[in-house]
Design an enzyme around this catalytic site. Structure first.
Site, PDB file in Angstrom:
ATOM      1  N   LYS A   1      45.764  38.531  40.659  1.00  0.00           N
ATOM      2  CA  LYS A   1      46.383  39.111  39.546  1.00  0.00           C
ATOM      3  C   LYS A   1      45.933  40.608  39.451  1.00  0.00           C
ATOM      4  CE  LYS A   1      47.406  34.947  37.074  1.00  0.00           C
ATOM      5  NZ  LYS A   1      48.878  35.081  36.973  1.00  0.00           N
TER       6      LYS A   1
ATOM      7  N   ARG B   1      52.568  24.642  39.520  1.00  0.00           N
ATOM      8  CA  ARG B   1      53.595  23.482  39.703  1.00  0.00           C
ATOM      9  C   ARG B   1      52.686  22.851  41.057  1.00  0.00           C
ATOM     10  NH1 ARG B   1      57.405  28.120  41.383  1.00  0.00           N
ATOM     11  NH2 ARG B   1      56.404  29.182  39.761  1.00  0.00           N
TER      12      ARG B   1
END
Length: 458
Positions: free
Chosen positions: A237, A311
């Site tokens: 990120k 996820r």
């Protein structure tokens, strides 16, 4: 450390009589209301341009006024709890029922400050009115404060190990049975995705699992994303996006808070809590884009972006959860930025197959100032998750429908027969609002708890 119940005290007629009165002032017909209620303060109100604006606090010599605005937000009382000095206060308006509970809860939540690393003064104390259910207030305020504290704690002090300790503390309080699978043992017990995501971190990944309640009761399972920090992995990120990633375990914080409410209320359920706790870090053994891993249920998963790690850990936990065939199953996760783009930071998006569950949660959220909005499990987008080399690609190669495709990925791990609800929450207030200080937040859990109470007693 200041506790949640330092901000209020049980009804005491003598103490309430001596407390500073707090007037809840409506915007509509404000001048008339003030003339009828406390006309002596009319000059002060005019001098301060106070007209009952939502969350605005006017402090007089012997009274306090809190603006109700249009009355749509009961947590405006939290503005007073955040602004007033130490002392006793009591609501002067005659308010009863659920409205009174919410005004008191707003006060309790507005008094919250994250004080782990600094001293703070005692908050102002609200003397509860007769008829306010202190037990309900305690249960709710304590749970929200717990979620906020967990999310606000930096990763140095809230890694996978300390998150496990926090879960054990909640479980121990209610004599729940706890087990933790850690490190390489995750592979031995067939949790390959949890291991893959967390293997590059210094603090080993783990799966936290605790159960509580009558084994013959309906089965309720809560799964919370416990990514204690998310660098994005090899798809690293940008710094500005990484700054808040201590909050990426917000799903687990909310699940622990909800579980605490359920156990404190003694709901007639067999509760199970599953938290995959990891750090998505960078090292020579970090998982990579293009890798393929098996999941617990045997489905092969292609990795398209290591920054979509939540996820993956949830998939293994869900595969374990459904082996027990729960009657109801929930996931809470700070899963996608797309959900924030869709609904912003204040509304909790959720996905559910059952329209009746959706309507019940949304109605409860509207009533309790815990707004939730149902999102579509649009099956046509399932094709976005196709892979040339595996059963499924875990993240879509398209900028569209990011929250929906994440929910669809999780949906593949839960049989249609199970009543499954997935919350894609923010778990953070980006700015101060009445009753909602800047920082970690509980989102959706009060609405869900209300629905569970209707179904399972309490």
């Amino acid at each position: 450390m200041v506790a949640f119940n330092d901000a209020y005290t049980a009804h005491d007629r003598d103490r309430a009589a001596k407390a500073v009165p707090v007037y809840l002032a409506p915007t509509e017909n404000f001048d008339q209301w003030l003339e009828e209620t406390a006309i002596d303060h009319l000059p002060l109100a005019r001098a301060n341009r106070f007209k009952g604006q939502a969350g605005k606090v006017l402090i007089a010599q012997n009274a306090v006024f809190v603006g109700l605005g249009d009355g749509s937000d009961p947590f405006v009382t939290g503005a007073a709890a955040a602004a007033l000095p130490e002392g006793d206060y009591a609501f002067a308006n005659p308010v009863e029922g659920e409205a009174a509970q919410l005004f008191c809860l707003g006060w309790a939540l507005g008094a919250y400050k994250f004080d782990r690393y600094k001293e703070r003064e005692q908050p102002p104390v609200l003397v509860l009115a007769e008829g306010v259910d202190k037990g309900v207030l305690d249960r709710t305020a304590e749970a929200v404060w717990l979620a906020r504290d967990l999310v606000n704690t930096p990763t140095e002090d809230m890694g996978p190990d300390t998150l496990a300790d926090a879960a054990k503390a909640v479980a121990a309080r209610f004599k729940a049975k706890v087990s933790v699978i850690e490190g390489e043992a995750l592979l031995k017990h067939n949790f390959p995705l949890i291991h893959a995501v967390g293997r590059a971190a210094e603090k080993a990944p783990r799966l936290i699992d605790f159960s509580w309640g009558d084994k013959a009761a309906p089965k309720l399972t809560l799964v919370g994303k416990g990514v204690c920090f998310d660098t994005g992995g090899l798809n690293i990120k940008q710094g500005s996006y990484m700054a808040l990633m201590k909050k990426d375990m917000g799903g687990s914080a909310n699940v622990l808070a909800l579980a605490q409410m359920i156990m404190a209320a003694g709901l007639n359920v067999r509760l199970r809590v599953l938290i995959p706790a990891v750090e998505n870090n960078i090292a020579g053994n970090a998982f990579r884009p293009g890798d393929v891993f098996p999941s617990r249920n045997g489905m092969s998963v292609e990795i398209s972006n290591t920054d979509a790690e939540g996820r993956l850990v949830l998939a293994d936990a869900l595969a374990l959860a459904v082996e027990d065939a729960p009657d109801m199953l929930f996931t809470f996760a700070t899963l996608t930025g797309a959900a924030r783009v869709a609904l912003g930071p204040e509304v909790s998006p959720f996905y559910v197959r059952d329209r009746r569950i959706a309507e019940t949660i949304m109605a409860a959220g509207d009533r309790l100032a815990d707004p939730c909005w149902r999102m579509p499990l649009w099956k046509n987008y399932d094709s976005y998750l196709s892979s040339d080399i595996a059963d499924v690609n875990h993240a879509a190669d398209t900028p569209f429908a990011g929250s929906i495709t994440a929910a669809l990925f999780l949906n593949r791990f839960v049989p249609e027969a199970i009543a499954y609800t997935h919350f894609d929450i923010f778990a953070w207030n980006p700015k101060d609002r009445p009753g909602r200080p800047k920082g970690g937040e509980a989102m959706g859990i009060r609405a869900v708890f209300d629905m569970l109470c209707d179904r399972y007693g309490g």
